[in-house]
Design an enzyme around this catalytic site. Structure first.
Site, PDB file in Angstrom:
ATOM      1  N   ASP A  62       0.815  -1.226   0.000  1.00 46.16           N
ATOM      2  CA  ASP A  62       0.000   0.000   0.000  1.00 46.16           C
ATOM      3  C   ASP A  62       0.848   1.276   0.000  1.00 46.16           C
ATOM      4  O   ASP A  62       0.595   2.201   0.785  1.00 46.16           O
ATOM      5  CB  ASP A  62      -0.930   0.054   1.224  1.00 46.16           C
ATOM      6  CG  ASP A  62      -1.669  -1.244   1.484  1.00 46.16           C
ATOM      7  OD1 ASP A  62      -1.985  -1.947   0.512  1.00 46.16           O
ATOM      8  OD2 ASP A  62      -1.935  -1.545   2.659  1.00 46.16           O
ATOM      9  N   GLU A  74     -11.015  -0.436  -3.673  1.00 48.93           N
ATOM     10  CA  GLU A  74     -10.323   0.276  -2.589  1.00 48.93           C
ATOM     11  C   GLU A  74      -9.135   1.040  -3.180  1.00 48.93           C
ATOM     12  O   GLU A  74      -8.983   1.139  -4.393  1.00 48.93           O
ATOM     13  CB  GLU A  74      -9.838  -0.727  -1.530  1.00 48.93           C
ATOM     14  CG  GLU A  74      -8.882  -1.773  -2.085  1.00 48.93           C
ATOM     15  CD  GLU A  74      -8.670  -2.960  -1.158  1.00 48.93           C
ATOM     16  OE1 GLU A  74      -9.434  -3.122  -0.198  1.00 48.93           O
ATOM     17  OE2 GLU A  74      -7.728  -3.740  -1.430  1.00 48.93           O
TER      18      GLU A  74
END
Length: 306
Positions: free
Chosen positions: A16, A186
């Protein structure tokens, strides 16, 4: 001496990544990719040339946020008014009765330490069906800061106040606008280029090989965002699960780099993810060429070069 970054760009299980330029250096802020009970801190990495990276440990620790108790992930930092703010996910809440959501830390330096700016989450409820995770902070040319976020296949945008720790209403009085594109899951990310808003996001399941990134282009930071195509995905000869990214633009140029995580071959453990960098190239019409994920990474690029 290294002349290419290689992929992954630094050792360890990380995911991420958000990428920034602070104080004349490239920075990468990733999730420490582990089981939740071990995911209690953030490290950061900085570089002068995209090739040689220095690790800064524990820039944020969960123990400094009394309300955070389960895990922290998906950090997104920004500098404003001489301070550094970092937004992140914590606790993986599943409903409005649980404590957690998106927190914000503040520091005087890009390497932290980041301390709790609010004493509570900034966003702690499900608005428009969006789980409050995966924040991405974006500062527009006019000085307005936006926070894009959301899991469970819903994406919201909110306006941040000048203090960067409050949510301001939009002109119509609403606080959270849903901007969910087709196939969104997401990991939102925003680029402003040539007056256009290039919005990107992750699709598929993060634990599997088909995790990927798609994008849309709009005239407004609020959309609408119509899906154009996939620009980052697995290559069975290189790695799987390529997604949830940030980017770097070399100031004053049209040079872009995509910073993302992927799962090395033949790894299948969901937390065995590494951070990589490859070139991101725009076409003349403003669309993006599909990224070719590589083992080589990118050439050395100092910020002082033209």
């Amino acid at each position: 001496m290294k002349i290419k970054s290689g992929n992954p760009v630094f050792p360890g299980w990380y995911a991420d990544p958000e990428a920034r330029i602070f104080e004349g250096r490239y920075w990468i802020y990733p999730t420490y990719s582990a089981i939740y009970k071990e995911q209690t801190f953030f490290d950061a990495f900085h570089s002068e040339d995209l090739v040689n990276w220095t690790k800064v440990e524990r820039i944020l620790s969960m123990e400094d946020f009394e309300w955070a108790h389960k895990a922290v992930w998906a950090p997104s930092p920004i500098e404003r008014n001489g301070l550094y703010y970092i937004y992140f996910s914590a606790n993986d809440i599943q409903n409005n009765d649980e404590i957690g959501g998106i927190g914000v830390g503040v520091s005087t330096r890009p390497e932290g330490p980041f301390k709790d700016a609010l004493g509570k989450p900034l966003i702690d409820r499900f608005y428009n069906g969006a789980q409050p995770i995966d924040p991405h902070v974006f500062l527009d040319d006019d000085g307005q800061a936006y926070l894009y976020y959301g899991g469970w296949r819903h994406c919201n945008v909110a306006r941040l106040g000048e203090d960067m720790i409050s949510i301001e209403p939009f002109d119509d009085g609403s606080l959270y606008k849903e901007i969910t594109p087709t196939d969104y899951v997401e990991g939102p990310c925003m680029i402003k280029r040539n007056g256009k808003y290039v919005f990107m996001w992750a699709e598929g399941g993060w634990t599997g090989p088909d995790y990927r990134v798609a994008y849309a282009i709009s005239d407004s930071p609020l959309g609408p965002f119509e899906r154009i195509e996939t620009i980052l995905q697995q290559n069975p000869d290189v790695a799987t699960g390529a997604g949830h990214h940030g980017y770097i633009q070399v100031p004053g140029t049209d040079e872009y780099y995509i910073v993302y995580h992927r799962r090395p071959l033949p790894e299948t453990d969901r937390n065995h993810r590494v951070v990589c960098i490859d070139k991101m190239i725009f076409n003349e019409d403003g669309t993006i060429k599909p990224v070719e994920i590589s083992f080589d990474g990118v050439d050395a690029r100092k910020l002082t070069e033209k």
